[in-house]
Design a protein around this motif. Structure first.
Motif, PDB file in Angstrom:
ATOM      1  N   ARG A  10       0.826  -1.213   0.000  1.00 39.40           N
ATOM      2  CA  ARG A  10       0.000   0.000   0.000  1.00 39.40           C
ATOM      3  C   ARG A  10       0.856   1.257   0.000  1.00 39.40           C
ATOM      4  O   ARG A  10       2.035   1.237   0.351  1.00 39.40           O
ATOM      5  CB  ARG A  10      -0.977   0.008   1.172  1.00 39.40           C
ATOM      6  CG  ARG A  10      -0.502  -0.282   2.588  1.00 39.40           C
ATOM      7  CD  ARG A  10       0.628   0.495   3.060  1.00 39.40           C
ATOM      8  NE  ARG A  10       0.806   0.544   4.492  1.00 39.40           N
ATOM      9  CZ  ARG A  10       1.537   1.454   5.111  1.00 39.40           C
ATOM     10  NH1 ARG A  10       2.205   2.374   4.431  1.00 39.40           N
ATOM     11  NH2 ARG A  10       1.672   1.452   6.418  1.00 39.40           N
ATOM     12  N   ALA A  12       0.282   5.157   1.603  1.00 38.85           N
ATOM     13  CA  ALA A  12      -0.655   5.754   2.559  1.00 38.85           C
ATOM     14  C   ALA A  12      -0.294   7.202   2.860  1.00 38.85           C
ATOM     15  O   ALA A  12       0.214   7.508   3.940  1.00 38.85           O
ATOM     16  CB  ALA A  12      -0.658   4.916   3.839  1.00 38.85           C
ATOM     17  N   GLU A  46      -4.480   8.877   4.643  1.00 41.75           N
ATOM     18  CA  GLU A  46      -4.320   8.948   6.101  1.00 41.75           C
ATOM     19  C   GLU A  46      -4.703  10.338   6.598  1.00 41.75           C
ATOM     20  O   GLU A  46      -3.845  11.185   6.868  1.00 41.75           O
ATOM     21  CB  GLU A  46      -2.893   8.554   6.483  1.00 41.75           C
ATOM     22  CG  GLU A  46      -2.606   7.121   6.046  1.00 41.75           C
ATOM     23  CD  GLU A  46      -1.645   6.361   6.937  1.00 41.75           C
ATOM     24  OE1 GLU A  46      -0.642   6.942   7.367  1.00 41.75           O
ATOM     25  OE2 GLU A  46      -1.897   5.172   7.182  1.00 41.75           O
ATOM     26  N   ARG A 208       7.862   2.153   2.898  1.00 43.02           N
ATOM     27  CA  ARG A 208       7.731   3.583   3.220  1.00 43.02           C
ATOM     28  C   ARG A 208       9.110   4.148   3.539  1.00 43.02           C
ATOM     29  O   ARG A 208      10.093   3.405   3.598  1.00 43.02           O
ATOM     30  CB  ARG A 208       6.755   3.765   4.386  1.00 43.02           C
ATOM     31  CG  ARG A 208       7.179   3.024   5.614  1.00 43.02           C
ATOM     32  CD  ARG A 208       6.117   3.048   6.712  1.00 43.02           C
ATOM     33  NE  ARG A 208       6.602   2.294   7.859  1.00 43.02           N
ATOM     34  CZ  ARG A 208       5.878   1.958   8.896  1.00 43.02           C
ATOM     35  NH1 ARG A 208       4.607   2.326   8.965  1.00 43.02           N
ATOM     36  NH2 ARG A 208       6.396   1.289   9.894  1.00 43.02           N
TER      37      ARG A 208
END
Ligand code: GLU
Length: 311
Positions: A10, A12, A46, A208
């Motif tokens: 993902r 985010a 987010e 990330r």
């Protein structure tokens, strides 16, 4: 890289402004890792920080990611729709005696955190063992000011180890982390929301920026307490501004829209591709085929604004 047909990766982003080169590069890396391993790739907005998030900014971010050539599976999730799930997770922890109210102000935490026995950046535990009379008094003091206390996890460990694709086994501090912030607008906390959502979305690969590596042990511990499966972490190097700090808007033409004022989409794509170790790509499909995780440069990338290159 092992193939996981049921798993998902993902991206985010927090919608508090346009994505910059560093964000876009991380998004591309998350997409590359997910697609190369046969995973679904999800997008989650987010937006739990209600003061800083905006729908307009989320829409622009999604548009930019699509323009860049990334594709996503399923619906885009917004964390503002997820409050009941966060509430349920906290309730589950509370029922097991793992949640307590914290009445500390930022200043109190800062001052107490300076004490010699407290690890930097960790909550010193001021409110962990207060008696009921003190709790009632402190809660009433906050209520008089229209505030509610924060909720914290009663952590039973002080550190936790996660496995990261690049960093290997990484052990980091776990403190009594915030689950819901206190104050007048009690937002849910990032560590809780990310953990609950990754599990709910079947995310088993988290790619990330490596500035978040130190948060991973807290999230993995929380996931463990909630009985969620472990996720595999891939923390990637950052893009730094000229002063060697995390890239920021003030560092020049850093957003996709600004970069397009100075050049073409193909130029932006090839700049991102070069920064992840692939030269001369024609499009995102080409990059996907040629990307090699082992060849990703290990050092942070230093940003040079398009109008300053070649000078
Ligand atoms: N929302 C965070 C950010 O934009 C990323 C959180 C994560 O990937 O876990 O920095």
């Amino acid at each position: 890289m092992s193939v996981s047909p049921s798993g998902a990766g993902r991206y985010a982003p927090s919608p508090s402004g346009d994505l910059h080169f560093g964000n876009l590069r991380t998004a591309v890396l998350a997409w590359l890792f997910a697609r190369r391993s046969g995973r679904r790739f999800l997008l989650r907005v987010e937006d739990i920080d209600t003061q800083r998030s905006s729908t307009e900014s989320a829409d622009r971010q999604i548009e930019d990611l699509l323009t860049l050539g990334l594709d996503f599976d399923g619906e885009v999730w917004n964390q503002q729709d997820r409050y009941p799930a966060y509430e349920a997770a906290v309730e589950e922890l509370r029922a097991r005696g793992l949640v307590y109210e914290c009445y500390c102000s930022r200043r109190e935490i800062r001052e107490a955190s300076g004490a010699p026995h407290v690890l930097p950046g960790c909550y010193p535990g001021t409110c962990r063992d207060l008696d009921d009379v003190t709790r009632d008094r402190r809660r009433a003091e906050l209520a008089a000011d229209n505030r509610v206390p924060a909720l914290r996890l009663r952590a039973e460990v002080t550190e936790w180890t996660v496995r990261d694709h690049y960093a290997g086994d990484y052990t980091g501090e776990v403190d009594d982390l915030v689950l819901r912030r206190g104050g007048q607008c009690p937002d849910w906390a990032y560590n809780l929301a990310v953990t609950v959502d990754d599990a709910a979305q079947g995310v088993d690969q988290v790619v990330r920026g490596r500035d978040l590596l130190s948060s991973a042990p807290r999230q993995a511990y929380l996931a463990h307490l909630l009985g969620y499966p472990e996720v595999g972490y891939v923390h990637v190097p950052l893009v730094l501004g000229p002063e060697r700090k995390r890239l920021a808007k003030r560092d020049g033409a850093v957003t996709l829209r600004q970069m397009l004022e100075h050049g073409s989409m193909a130029g932006v794509r090839s700049r991102i591709a070069r920064s992840v170790g692939v030269d001369g790509v024609s499009d995102m499909g080409d990059l996907l085929e040629r990307f090699d995780p082992a060849a990703l440069p290990g050092d942070d990338v230093v940003w040079v604004a398009p109008d300053q290159r070649g000078r």
